[in-house]
Scaffold this motif. Structure first.
Motif, PDB file in Angstrom:
ATOM      1  N   ILE A   1       0.832  -1.203   0.000  1.00 38.74           N
ATOM      2  CA  ILE A   1       0.000   0.000   0.000  1.00 38.74           C
ATOM      3  C   ILE A   1       0.866   1.252   0.000  1.00 38.74           C
ATOM      4  O   ILE A   1       0.618   2.206  -0.754  1.00 38.74           O
ATOM      5  CB  ILE A   1      -0.954  -0.010   1.215  1.00 38.74           C
ATOM      6  CG1 ILE A   1      -2.008  -1.106   1.044  1.00 38.74           C
ATOM      7  CG2 ILE A   1      -1.628   1.347   1.390  1.00 38.74           C
ATOM      8  CD1 ILE A   1      -2.781  -1.419   2.313  1.00 38.74           C
ATOM      9  N   VAL A   2       1.878   1.263   0.844  1.00 39.33           N
ATOM     10  CA  VAL A   2       2.769   2.430   0.915  1.00 39.33           C
ATOM     11  C   VAL A   2       3.496   2.637  -0.416  1.00 39.33           C
ATOM     12  O   VAL A   2       3.637   3.765  -0.898  1.00 39.33           O
ATOM     13  CB  VAL A   2       3.776   2.257   2.076  1.00 39.33           C
ATOM     14  CG1 VAL A   2       4.896   3.294   1.984  1.00 39.33           C
ATOM     15  CG2 VAL A   2       3.063   2.385   3.410  1.00 39.33           C
ATOM     16  N   GLU A   3       3.930   1.548  -1.023  1.00 41.56           N
ATOM     17  CA  GLU A   3       4.593   1.648  -2.327  1.00 41.56           C
ATOM     18  C   GLU A   3       3.661   2.262  -3.366  1.00 41.56           C
ATOM     19  O   GLU A   3       4.066   3.133  -4.147  1.00 41.56           O
ATOM     20  CB  GLU A   3       5.041   0.268  -2.783  1.00 41.56           C
ATOM     21  CG  GLU A   3       5.767   0.264  -4.118  1.00 41.56           C
ATOM     22  CD  GLU A   3       6.148  -1.130  -4.583  1.00 41.56           C
ATOM     23  OE1 GLU A   3       6.445  -1.288  -5.783  1.00 41.56           O
ATOM     24  OE2 GLU A   3       6.137  -2.062  -3.760  1.00 41.56           O
ATOM     25  N   TYR A   4       2.393   1.830  -3.366  1.00 41.47           N
ATOM     26  CA  TYR A   4       1.424   2.364  -4.328  1.00 41.47           C
ATOM     27  C   TYR A   4       1.097   3.829  -4.048  1.00 41.47           C
ATOM     28  O   TYR A   4       0.877   4.612  -4.975  1.00 41.47           O
ATOM     29  CB  TYR A   4       0.144   1.530  -4.301  1.00 41.47           C
ATOM     30  CG  TYR A   4       0.265   0.192  -5.007  1.00 41.47           C
ATOM     31  CD1 TYR A   4       1.387  -0.120  -5.769  1.00 41.47           C
ATOM     32  CD2 TYR A   4      -0.736  -0.765  -4.906  1.00 41.47           C
ATOM     33  CE1 TYR A   4       1.504  -1.334  -6.414  1.00 41.47           C
ATOM     34  CE2 TYR A   4      -0.620  -2.000  -5.546  1.00 41.47           C
ATOM     35  CZ  TYR A   4       0.496  -2.270  -6.298  1.00 41.47           C
ATOM     36  OH  TYR A   4       0.615  -3.477  -6.935  1.00 41.47           O
ATOM     37  N   ILE A   5       1.044   4.203  -2.763  1.00 41.54           N
ATOM     38  CA  ILE A   5       0.762   5.601  -2.423  1.00 41.54           C
ATOM     39  C   ILE A   5       1.856   6.505  -2.989  1.00 41.54           C
ATOM     40  O   ILE A   5       1.576   7.540  -3.620  1.00 41.54           O
ATOM     41  CB  ILE A   5       0.635   5.773  -0.898  1.00 41.54           C
ATOM     42  CG1 ILE A   5      -0.657   5.110  -0.391  1.00 41.54           C
ATOM     43  CG2 ILE A   5       0.641   7.258  -0.522  1.00 41.54           C
ATOM     44  CD1 ILE A   5      -0.805   5.133   1.123  1.00 41.54           C
ATOM     45  N   TYR A   6       3.094   6.112  -2.767  1.00 36.96           N
ATOM     46  CA  TYR A   6       4.200   6.932  -3.284  1.00 36.96           C
ATOM     47  C   TYR A   6       4.267   6.892  -4.814  1.00 36.96           C
ATOM     48  O   TYR A   6       4.683   7.864  -5.447  1.00 36.96           O
ATOM     49  CB  TYR A   6       5.529   6.455  -2.696  1.00 36.96           C
ATOM     50  CG  TYR A   6       5.763   6.903  -1.276  1.00 36.96           C
ATOM     51  CD1 TYR A   6       5.912   8.255  -0.962  1.00 36.96           C
ATOM     52  CD2 TYR A   6       5.827   5.973  -0.241  1.00 36.96           C
ATOM     53  CE1 TYR A   6       6.124   8.670   0.344  1.00 36.96           C
ATOM     54  CE2 TYR A   6       6.040   6.378   1.073  1.00 36.96           C
ATOM     55  CZ  TYR A   6       6.183   7.724   1.353  1.00 36.96           C
ATOM     56  OH  TYR A   6       6.397   8.137   2.650  1.00 36.96           O
ATOM     57  N   LYS A   7       3.857   5.784  -5.386  1.00 32.35           N
ATOM     58  CA  LYS A   7       3.967   5.624  -6.832  1.00 32.35           C
ATOM     59  C   LYS A   7       2.861   6.341  -7.589  1.00 32.35           C
ATOM     60  O   LYS A   7       3.105   6.953  -8.644  1.00 32.35           O
ATOM     61  CB  LYS A   7       3.950   4.138  -7.183  1.00 32.35           C
ATOM     62  CG  LYS A   7       4.229   3.826  -8.640  1.00 32.35           C
ATOM     63  CD  LYS A   7       4.323   2.322  -8.868  1.00 32.35           C
ATOM     64  CE  LYS A   7       4.640   1.991 -10.318  1.00 32.35           C
ATOM     65  NZ  LYS A   7       4.737   0.522 -10.529  1.00 32.35           N
ATOM     66  N   TYR A   8       1.621   6.302  -7.051  1.00 30.47           N
ATOM     67  CA  TYR A   8       0.480   6.806  -7.806  1.00 30.47           C
ATOM     68  C   TYR A   8      -0.184   8.047  -7.209  1.00 30.47           C
ATOM     69  O   TYR A   8      -0.883   8.767  -7.915  1.00 30.47           O
ATOM     70  CB  TYR A   8      -0.590   5.712  -7.941  1.00 30.47           C
ATOM     71  CG  TYR A   8      -0.116   4.501  -8.697  1.00 30.47           C
ATOM     72  CD1 TYR A   8       0.104   4.559 -10.074  1.00 30.47           C
ATOM     73  CD2 TYR A   8       0.126   3.296  -8.044  1.00 30.47           C
ATOM     74  CE1 TYR A   8       0.547   3.443 -10.782  1.00 30.47           C
ATOM     75  CE2 TYR A   8       0.563   2.173  -8.742  1.00 30.47           C
ATOM     76  CZ  TYR A   8       0.775   2.255 -10.105  1.00 30.47           C
ATOM     77  OH  TYR A   8       1.215   1.146 -10.794  1.00 30.47           O
ATOM     78  N   SER A   9      -0.002   8.303  -5.928  1.00 30.32           N
ATOM     79  CA  SER A   9      -0.718   9.417  -5.295  1.00 30.32           C
ATOM     80  C   SER A   9       0.167  10.610  -4.963  1.00 30.32           C
ATOM     81  O   SER A   9      -0.325  11.717  -4.810  1.00 30.32           O
ATOM     82  CB  SER A   9      -1.403   8.927  -4.000  1.00 30.32           C
ATOM     83  OG  SER A   9      -2.326   7.894  -4.289  1.00 30.32           O
ATOM     84  N   ILE A  10       1.457  10.379  -4.810  1.00 28.26           N
ATOM     85  CA  ILE A  10       2.365  11.466  -4.446  1.00 28.26           C
ATOM     86  C   ILE A  10       3.386  11.635  -5.569  1.00 28.26           C
ATOM     87  O   ILE A  10       4.186  10.727  -5.819  1.00 28.26           O
ATOM     88  CB  ILE A  10       3.082  11.166  -3.112  1.00 28.26           C
ATOM     89  CG1 ILE A  10       2.041  10.988  -2.004  1.00 28.26           C
ATOM     90  CG2 ILE A  10       4.060  12.280  -2.763  1.00 28.26           C
ATOM     91  CD1 ILE A  10       2.637  10.620  -0.667  1.00 28.26           C
ATOM     92  N   PRO A  11       3.370  12.769  -6.250  1.00 27.80           N
ATOM     93  CA  PRO A  11       4.287  12.942  -7.393  1.00 27.80           C
ATOM     94  C   PRO A  11       5.753  13.088  -6.985  1.00 27.80           C
ATOM     95  O   PRO A  11       6.640  12.851  -7.790  1.00 27.80           O
ATOM     96  CB  PRO A  11       3.779  14.237  -8.050  1.00 27.80           C
ATOM     97  CG  PRO A  11       3.092  14.985  -6.946  1.00 27.80           C
ATOM     98  CD  PRO A  11       2.500  13.942  -6.051  1.00 27.80           C
TER      99      PRO A  11
END
Length: 371
Positions: free
Chosen positions: A249-259
């Protein structure tokens, strides 16, 4: 004798002390690096000049922790103690109601009525009954859980090699967390047994100090580990889901939600991501591990009870659903707070937050983090 306005050449106070900042710095440097002259007394041992004279400012840490060193694992262990011990103790009232709903659903029919029954029968102090075994037990569990997770994650990544560690990182998260939890539950089990008995049998004991010897006298030392296998059944799937889903989840947050790349994000933003990822992971954890949680509560409450007795009394549907809504709220909040506290402690000692980067094997083992 009249004194001149300017200090004389024979003044006892060196003139560089009241000169300009640059002159003062230059004078100090000359003194510290001065070499002894030929006229110096032969009885005085010359002082070797220093190449550097640097005093670290308060903002500059004086030590460094090497990643994956013993000091690194010690820091992770300490973070695990704080994150698990404090959070589980804080939600003791919720845990108390949940355990009683699992054991006596006729009396504790819902969350609100459960709190009402406890308040009426035991008063406000009753909401924190069993907090000592909770604090000590989950502190021990957290130390092993987080410390050994970091150790096994690095070990398994090294065994797999950089290419396979990156390709099968989720399997490494699952294997590392499962291995850590096997050890952690051995540390937790005696405290959990006493906690459940104290919380679900009013009058049995006030807490750990009198509850532990009474439990041992009644069921023997091995009785403290009667619930170990169901505890493994509850905690291992829970922890595998907790760590693997959190990392993903953290990996996806940094990858898709935080530029912005993680290493360029502020520490407060990184800790917010840790809490959010932990909360979502906690919801999954609660669902996966709930049947075993019902079994642990049932077996530790009833002397001589078996898994078959629990299934027969609770029923298959009850095994999966009894007390589940409350546990979702409790575990979601608990897991989010645990990851937030754990990563906050890592940030405090100068280590990076968990997740959002490549597995340990792809990171240089010599990477340093300032303390």
């Amino acid at each position: 004798m009249a004194l001149s306005e300017k200090p004389s050449r024979n003044s006892l106070i060196p003139n560089f002390l009241y000169s300009s900042t640059s002159a003062r710095t230059l004078a100090l440097d000359r003194i510290l690096h001065a070499r002894p002259t030929a006229a110096a007394s032969p009885d005085v041992e010359p002082i070797a000049p220093r190449k550097n004279f640097i005093i670290a400012s308060p903002e500059e840490p004086s030590k460094k922790i090497e990643m994956y060193s013993p000091a690194f694992y010690a820091a992770c262990t300490a973070g695990g103690i704080l994150s698990c011990g404090l959070t589980h103790m804080a939600v003791t009232p919720l845990d108390l109601v949940k355990c009683n709903m699992q054991i006596d659903p006729a009396k504790y029919k819902s969350i609100t009525s459960g709190f009402g029954v406890l308040l009426k029968e035991q008063g406000a102090r009753g909401f924190f009954r069993g907090w000592v075994p909770t604090l000590l037990g989950y502190s021990a569990q957290g130390a092993c859980k987080f410390g050994f997770y970091e150790f096994f994650k690095k070990t398994y990544s090294d065994i797999a090699g950089p290419e396979y560690a990156a390709k099968y990182k989720t399997l490494i998260y699952l294997a590392g967390s499962a291995s850590a939890e096997v050890i952690a539950d051995v540390a937790l089990c005696p405290f959990e047994a006493v906690k459940v008995r104290v919380q679900t049998q009013p009058g049995f004991a006030r807490g750990l100090s009198d509850g532990l010897p009474k439990f041992v006298k009644s069921e023997g030392t091995l009785g403290l580990y009667k619930g170990l296998v169901p505890l493994w059944g509850r905690q291992i799937p829970y922890t595998m889901m907790k760590f693997a889903s959190f990392e993903t989840i953290v990996e996806y947050i940094y990858k898709y939600s935080i530029p912005t790349p993680k290493d360029q994000c502020s520490k407060s933003l990184q800790l917010g991501v840790s809490f959010a990822g932990g909360y979502v992971a906690g919801v999954f954890c609660a669902i996966v591990s709930h049947p075993a949680d019902n079994l642990v509560s049932f077996l530790n409450n009833a002397k001589g009870a078996t898994v078959g007795d629990a299934v027969k009394k609770l029923g298959l549907w009850g095994l999966f659903t009894r007390g589940l809504p409350l546990r979702i709220v409790m575990i979601g909040t608990l897991t989010g707070a645990q990851w937030g506290l754990y990563d906050a402690f890592k940030v405090f000692v100068g280590l990076p937050t968990t997740g959002g980067v490549a597995p340990a094997a792809t990171t240089a083992a010599t990477e340093l983090a300032k303390v």
